[in-house]
Design a protein around this motif. Structure first.
Motif, PDB file in Angstrom:
ATOM      1  N   ARG A 191       0.829  -1.217   0.000  1.00 55.42           N
ATOM      2  CA  ARG A 191       0.000   0.000   0.000  1.00 55.42           C
ATOM      3  C   ARG A 191       0.854   1.254   0.000  1.00 55.42           C
ATOM      4  N   PHE A 192       1.986   1.203   0.709  1.00 53.03           N
ATOM      5  CA  PHE A 192       2.827   2.384   0.853  1.00 53.03           C
ATOM      6  C   PHE A 192       3.971   2.449  -0.156  1.00 53.03           C
ATOM      7  N   SER A 193       4.150   1.411  -0.972  1.00 49.62           N
ATOM      8  CA  SER A 193       5.302   1.395  -1.885  1.00 49.62           C
ATOM      9  C   SER A 193       4.957   1.065  -3.329  1.00 49.62           C
ATOM     10  N   SER A 194       3.829   0.418  -3.595  1.00 57.11           N
ATOM     11  CA  SER A 194       3.579  -0.106  -4.934  1.00 57.11           C
ATOM     12  C   SER A 194       3.144   0.961  -5.936  1.00 57.11           C
ATOM     13  N   PHE A 195       2.996   2.228  -5.484  1.00 56.12           N
ATOM     14  CA  PHE A 195       2.736   3.276  -6.471  1.00 56.12           C
ATOM     15  C   PHE A 195       4.023   3.692  -7.187  1.00 56.12           C
ATOM     16  N   ARG A 196       5.160   3.061  -6.815  1.00 53.28           N
ATOM     17  CA  ARG A 196       6.415   3.256  -7.548  1.00 53.28           C
ATOM     18  C   ARG A 196       6.639   2.059  -8.486  1.00 53.28           C
ATOM     19  N   LYS A 197       7.337   2.292  -9.591  1.00 51.83           N
ATOM     20  CA  LYS A 197       7.602   1.203 -10.539  1.00 51.83           C
ATOM     21  C   LYS A 197       8.436   0.093  -9.913  1.00 51.83           C
ATOM     22  N   LEU A 198       9.368   0.493  -9.043  1.00 51.94           N
ATOM     23  CA  LEU A 198      10.246  -0.466  -8.377  1.00 51.94           C
ATOM     24  C   LEU A 198       9.989  -0.394  -6.882  1.00 51.94           C
ATOM     25  N   HIS A 199       9.694  -1.531  -6.283  1.00 57.85           N
ATOM     26  CA  HIS A 199       9.460  -1.543  -4.839  1.00 57.85           C
ATOM     27  C   HIS A 199       9.829  -2.915  -4.282  1.00 57.85           C
ATOM     28  N   PRO A 200      10.084  -3.013  -2.972  1.00 62.44           N
ATOM     29  CA  PRO A 200      10.573  -4.270  -2.395  1.00 62.44           C
ATOM     30  C   PRO A 200       9.499  -5.335  -2.300  1.00 62.44           C
ATOM     31  N   SER A 201       9.956  -6.579  -2.268  1.00 62.49           N
ATOM     32  CA  SER A 201       9.076  -7.729  -2.050  1.00 62.49           C
ATOM     33  C   SER A 201       9.506  -8.413  -0.755  1.00 62.49           C
ATOM     34  N   TYR A 202       8.576  -8.523   0.183  1.00 65.66           N
ATOM     35  CA  TYR A 202       8.866  -9.146   1.471  1.00 65.66           C
ATOM     36  C   TYR A 202       7.896 -10.288   1.740  1.00 65.66           C
ATOM     37  N   ASP A 203       8.336 -11.234   2.558  1.00 62.72           N
ATOM     38  CA  ASP A 203       7.437 -12.226   3.126  1.00 62.72           C
ATOM     39  C   ASP A 203       7.643 -12.238   4.632  1.00 62.72           C
ATOM     40  N   HIS A 204       6.872 -13.051   5.350  1.00 68.29           N
ATOM     41  CA  HIS A 204       6.961 -13.053   6.808  1.00 68.29           C
ATOM     42  C   HIS A 204       8.374 -13.388   7.290  1.00 68.29           C
TER      43      HIS A 204
END
Length: 354
Positions: A209-222
């Motif tokens: 929600r806070f990062s995906s409005f950028r073309k590049l953003h991190p991918s995290y899991d638990h």
């Protein structure tokens, strides 16, 4: 000329000797603590990938003369998962050639993006020589002084001017007096809403929600979030790790901030996550908590999307404190980062593990 190969667990004793010799402040950590850090960060991190490995430079006599930690990460670019290699803790024993060879081997890796955000001037020169670029807007830091006398003292110490004990006591007393002035302009107002400790589930559910409005953003899991929080919480050299979710009075999550609170020193911000309409409230809570924690100053890397919000808050801006440098065979990724269309906080970069 030496050769470069992947870092192996059996190399750790030589790397600790090199680390302690080249970085004397590391001598404050015992051998066992350093060994655990190298094992945990390089071999047990949740993104471990033998194809994107930390590297060592070997002299003809078999001696290790250089080391570069490489931490694999995963990010999303234009909706697709990409591999990232984060360069950290480059060290070479009296040989710039070792540094050059380590970087050259790193860039040959299979990662879609090579990245560092704590490059010094020499490292930046090597990146650019090998086809990488410096991201100038990603190399600007903001600094928010809270205790001006203590802040001035830190500048004097950095410049080796020094202060004696009596002067230090006077400076400390000056900050105490200023802190108790009702209308002190450096004292942030208490904002509406409230904060609580950020949970792994909250982070996982809301990071997009806070990062995906950028073309590049991190991918995290638990698993990766849990590991990062664990590593940051056990590291005490830079203060007490704080992770705070910010809510409004209607119990809506506005964002969060992660930082190391250092009472009587400089507190370093690791990540601020918010939307454009909520960033002011999140910053306000961070500033208020840092003040209550009696930090001398708060420091973080500037997100160009929120430049105005930080410029409105009595911040100093320092370019080149550390350089952000990138390298990719995909020009679209390079263009997105240089255009500021990437969510790259310090949580995705070099976290001072070594």
């Amino acid at each position: 000329m030496g050769l470069v190969r992947n870092f192996q667990i059996d190399d750790i004793p030589q790397i600790i000797e090199l680390n302690t010799r080249l970085f004397p402040e590391s001598s404050s950590l015992s051998y066992d603590i350093q060994k655990n850090i190298f094992e945990e960060a390089c071999f047990r991190n949740p993104w471990y990938d033998p194809e994107i490995s930390s590297l060592v430079h070997i002299e003809p006599d078999g001696r290790i003369s250089g080391f570069m930690a490489v931490i694999p990460r995963q990010m999303i670019f234009n909706g697709k998962l990409i591999r990232v290699g984060v360069s950290q803790h480059l060290m070479a024993d009296k040989s710039t050639l070792a540094s050059l060879q380590l970087k050259k081997q790193f860039f040959k890796g299979p990662q879609d993006l090579s990245f560092t955000d704590r490059g010094v001037d020499v490292s930046r020169t090597i990146w650019e020589r090998l086809g990488g670029v410096t991201v100038f807007h990603g190399s600007v830091y903001w600094r928010r002084p809270y205790r001006p006398f203590g802040f001035a003292t830190s500048i004097l110490k950095k410049n080796k001017s020094g202060t004696d004990n009596i002067l230090g006591q006077i400076i400390s007393a000056g900050d105490v007096i200023l802190s108790n002035i009702p209308f002190n302009p450096l004292r942030p107002p208490k904002p509406p809403g409230y904060t609580k400790d950020l949970t792994i589930q909250e982070f996982f559910d809301s990071i997009s929600r806070f990062s995906s409005f950028r073309k590049l953003h991190p991918s995290y899991d638990h698993k990766s979030i849990e590991w990062l929080f664990y590593m940051l919480e056990k590291e005490k050299r830079f203060g007490s790790f704080r992770k705070k979710a910010v809510y409004d009075d209607s119990d809506r999550l506005l964002g969060w901030y992660l930082y190391n609170l250092k009472t009587g020193g400089r507190s370093e911000v690791i990540q601020i996550a918010a939307e454009p309409r909520t960033i002011k409230q999140v910053i306000a809570h961070l500033y208020n908590e840092a003040w209550e924690g009696k930090t001398v100053e708060l420091c973080g890397r500037l997100d160009p999307h929120f430049m105005k919000e930080f410029s409105d808050r009595l911040n100093l801006f320092i370019p080149g404190r550390n350089w952000m440098c990138i390298h990719s065979r995909n020009q679209e990724i390079m263009n997105a980062i240089q255009a500021g269309d990437a969510f790259l906080s310090r949580l995705e970069g070099d976290l001072w593990f070594f």
